[in-house]
Scaffold this active site. Structure first.
Site, PDB file in Angstrom:
ATOM      1  N   SER A  68       0.863  -1.171   0.000  1.00 39.47           N
ATOM      2  CA  SER A  68       0.000   0.000   0.000  1.00 39.47           C
ATOM      3  C   SER A  68       0.903   1.225   0.000  1.00 39.47           C
ATOM      4  O   SER A  68       1.770   1.359   0.870  1.00 39.47           O
ATOM      5  CB  SER A  68      -0.892  -0.018   1.246  1.00 39.47           C
ATOM      6  OG  SER A  68      -1.807   1.045   1.195  1.00 39.47           O
ATOM      7  N   GLU A  69       0.735   2.121  -0.985  1.00 37.87           N
ATOM      8  CA  GLU A  69       1.750   3.152  -1.204  1.00 37.87           C
ATOM      9  C   GLU A  69       1.846   4.176  -0.086  1.00 37.87           C
ATOM     10  O   GLU A  69       2.810   4.932  -0.035  1.00 37.87           O
ATOM     11  CB  GLU A  69       1.573   3.840  -2.568  1.00 37.87           C
ATOM     12  CG  GLU A  69       0.228   4.463  -2.812  1.00 37.87           C
ATOM     13  CD  GLU A  69      -0.682   3.554  -3.637  1.00 37.87           C
ATOM     14  OE1 GLU A  69      -0.722   2.332  -3.364  1.00 37.87           O
ATOM     15  OE2 GLU A  69      -1.368   4.073  -4.533  1.00 37.87           O
ATOM     16  N   ASN A  70       0.882   4.187   0.826  1.00 38.56           N
ATOM     17  CA  ASN A  70       1.034   5.093   1.963  1.00 38.56           C
ATOM     18  C   ASN A  70       1.938   4.516   3.053  1.00 38.56           C
ATOM     19  O   ASN A  70       2.143   5.167   4.075  1.00 38.56           O
ATOM     20  CB  ASN A  70      -0.332   5.487   2.545  1.00 38.56           C
ATOM     21  CG  ASN A  70      -1.185   4.302   2.902  1.00 38.56           C
ATOM     22  OD1 ASN A  70      -1.187   3.291   2.198  1.00 38.56           O
ATOM     23  ND2 ASN A  70      -1.908   4.391   3.994  1.00 38.56           N
TER      24      ASN A  70
END
Lengths: 227, 211, 227, 211
Positions: B45-47
């Site tokens: 998840s890119e966060n």
């Protein structure tokens, strides 16, 4: 604790026209208390650099209701209708930066690096006007470092020196933003004694943190009540 | 409508290999984890998370443990957390095995347009361009036609490109296409359409089998 | 554990002429077991990128005794007399890179960044032949990303997925080196079950690690006995 | 000999302020922590530690907890660990309040040469240039004369420069000098030398008081 200030003293650190780097991804890892102070102030012409502008009327979205923002720089504003509206009405400048480029540019701003060549966005509208360059046969574009006058970050805990740890994915942009402002203010849920945070778990060493403000909201059921 | 989205998700799920690190975009890609069967993959998840688990029960929701779509999530065993800059080291640096994403348009060589519509407000790009630039493999999971019934697979993009890097594959409710330097190749029909019918609702030429 | 290989299988992953990125600062955080395998092999023309070359006859210093090195790239070789001698004798090329530039260049190599402008070394011999550029009135020089064919890192523990944690300052260059090799091999003291490492304490997520080799040395009195 | 090194270290220690983050180079700077009195400072070690404590007892030595000089150390309460890239974010990014380092030469404006000797093998630079480029303040702690009795403070460097960034201050066993755009200013004499005697063993001109 030396760095601890009252939230009401926070506004003294902000000048009209300042560029603020603000941590957070959506409402997560966002300095909600500091944003409230800004929203209730008469500050103006602020530029906010943040991944997005919260939600309508929440988090950084509150600043769209008060007209203190001149410009927003970030990766994703589409889902905040107030931001889209303010932009359509010519009341808000928006500069769009891919999410990874944003994180990297802020990191460079805090790292004594003037700019970097990224493979992201090559051949897109985002790359227009930016220098292209080949390294080992691959094309990259030049992106400049981003620095701020003031950085606002949100941590889970600070120790009394100002070392910070974050809550899960609430870390997001906060780590790099804490390095890239002339003044760095951390909003935290809890302040613990120095020594209570493990050397290996500290994400932001105290050298980066100038001031600490206690969060006025309490987290219940996984959300900051009343924020 | 929902069924067709599920059909696409199921078909993409077949493309995933055990042990891969995968980034799933918003929309149809988020349905994929339900159709993995025995395959164990690791969701990025890119966060700032590798090892995204399923949605938590209400009492376990933490707004500071969320996906890139800003939905509450859990962590799988073996998950790790990191900041946004490290997350994009992982993405842009070519360490994510596969990104599955939606698209507004795809051209015949697999060039993707998935962030902006011409003439409309362009105020969001998120991590799309980083994923396009960096993922080892890219599969587009998308309905065959846009809402205005125009084909998504086109000869040339009329929507703004997301980057020069091309997608490897497109999965729609009707078909699976592969992209090469020679153009589009149909590799599988998923509905009861004939190849000729499929050509009519597709904006790009494509080859099929020995033809 | 799928990624676990025997140390005797490690050499199969190395080709003559390869560029190896090797973690460590002095002998700390250094993959001593993997280096032993290299030292006992007939590999040749290797380039090693590492902060330094260990000590005389220890760590990477062992490779100077076998002649497998063509070139070393790093920040500090002065204190290893074997390195200085090999260089004087024309048997070893040396490329000197400031320590921070080395760390950053390797990080870029793993991050999809082609190069960066640093303020370090402006106006020095290290900057000769490098492009200068001003950003906001300050001068920077362009440094290119560093990538490797194979990365050798040394961690304290791996879990069975390949997630890594490091021992105190043994982390040093290992974190960035683990991102920048086509093949990444981690030498570890201990392998634990997945789930035993906390999500917040993992420094190198498993996605970066291709193979894990168990360290043959045991640490006693703070040192690896017999290394 | 040792006494004069201690004298330099003691005088530099007076320049340190409570709460500062400081990086100490090899040699004389490493003596400074013994002369801090009540002042609490935070020592940064470029291999990845903020909050370096004193040398451990033998039984507590860990070769993976060392200083940039590769000596065993301990951690102070409140210490934090990080990797080399983050360590140089801290250094190069201007977050370290003060770097105290040795020098082979310093020119009249404070430009530092501390990594290479002309005509000799140049095989080490370490973190010196990063510290020169990035520290907020730089104090050079050095003997007044080199081993060959040549003055270290000179009009123009004959040794290779460590960077365009200038030192703020030089402390030797004889004197304390400040550097400005106008050149060198003597601000304190530490030995029984007269100003004239000091000029004789100094390679650069300097001003003193109202002159």
């Amino acid at each position: 604790m030396e760095k601890l200030i009252d939230r009401s003293d926070f506004l003294k650190l902000i000048d009209n026209g300042d560029t603020l780097l603000v941590g957070g991804f959506g409402l997560s890892g966002t300095p909600l208390t500091l944003i409230d102070e800004l929203a209730a102030s008469d500050k103006k012409d602020l530029t906010v650099v943040s991944n997005n502008l919260g939600e309508e009327g929440r988090g950084l979205g509150k600043l769209l209701l008060t007209g203190c923002l001149k410009k927003a720089k970030g990766s994703y504003f589409t889902t905040n209708r107030d931001a889209v509206q303010a932009w359509s009405d010519g009341k808000l400048e928006i500069e769009l930066v891919p999410q990874g480029t944003l994180a990297e540019a802020i990191r460079c701003g805090g790292a004594g690096i003037g700019g970097f060549y990224t493979k992201t966005a090559v051949g897109t509208k985002v790359a227009e006007g930016k220098e292209e360059r080949e390294f080992d046969g691959e094309t990259y574009i030049l992106e400049k470092a981003i620095k701020g006058d003031v950085s606002l970050v949100k941590a889970l805990k600070a120790d009394t020196l100002g070392n910070l740890v974050y809550d899960h994915t609430g870390r997001n942009f906060n780590k790099v933003i804490a390095t890239a402002g002339k003044i760095v203010i951390a909003e935290v849920d809890e302040i613990v004694e120095v020594g209570e945070l493990e050397p290996l778990e500290i994400v932001t060493p105290h050298v980066y943190v100038d001031y600490v403000v206690k969060n006025k909201y309490e987290k219940k059921g996984g959300k900051y009540i009343g924020s | 409508m929902g069924l067709e989205r599920i059909k696409i998700a199921k078909r993409v799920a077949e493309e995933l290999s055990d042990g891969e690190v995968i980034n799933l975009g918003v929309g149809i890609p988020t349905l994929i984890p339900d159709y993995l069967g025995d395959k164990k993959v690791y969701l990025q998840s890119e966060n700032g998370l590798l090892g995204m688990g399923p949605t938590p029960d209400d009492e376990d929701i933490n707004m500071d443990l969320i996906s890139a779509s800003k939905k509450p999530i859990t962590m799988d065993t073996g998950a790790s957390l990191f900041d946004s800059s490290d997350s994009f080291v992982m993405i842009r640096g070519g360490h994510v095995d596969l990104a599955v994403m939606g698209a507004l348009q795809i051209d015949q060589y697999g060039e993707i347009a998935n962030w902006a519509v011409p003439g409309k407000t362009i105020l969001g790009v998120g991590g799309a361009m980083d994923l396009v630039a960096g993922a080892k493999r890219i599969i587009i999971a998308s309905r065959h036609l846009a809402k205005d019934s125009s084909p998504k697979l086109v000869k040339e993009l009329t929507f703004p490109s997301s980057g020069v890097r091309k997608a490897d594959m497109l999965v729609t409710e009707h078909a699976v296409f592969k992209f090469t330097d020679n153009g589009t190749e149909l590799i599988e029909i998923l509905s009861d359409m004939s190849v000729e019918e499929l050509r009519k609702i597709t904006g790009a030429d494509f080859t099929y089998g020995d033809e």
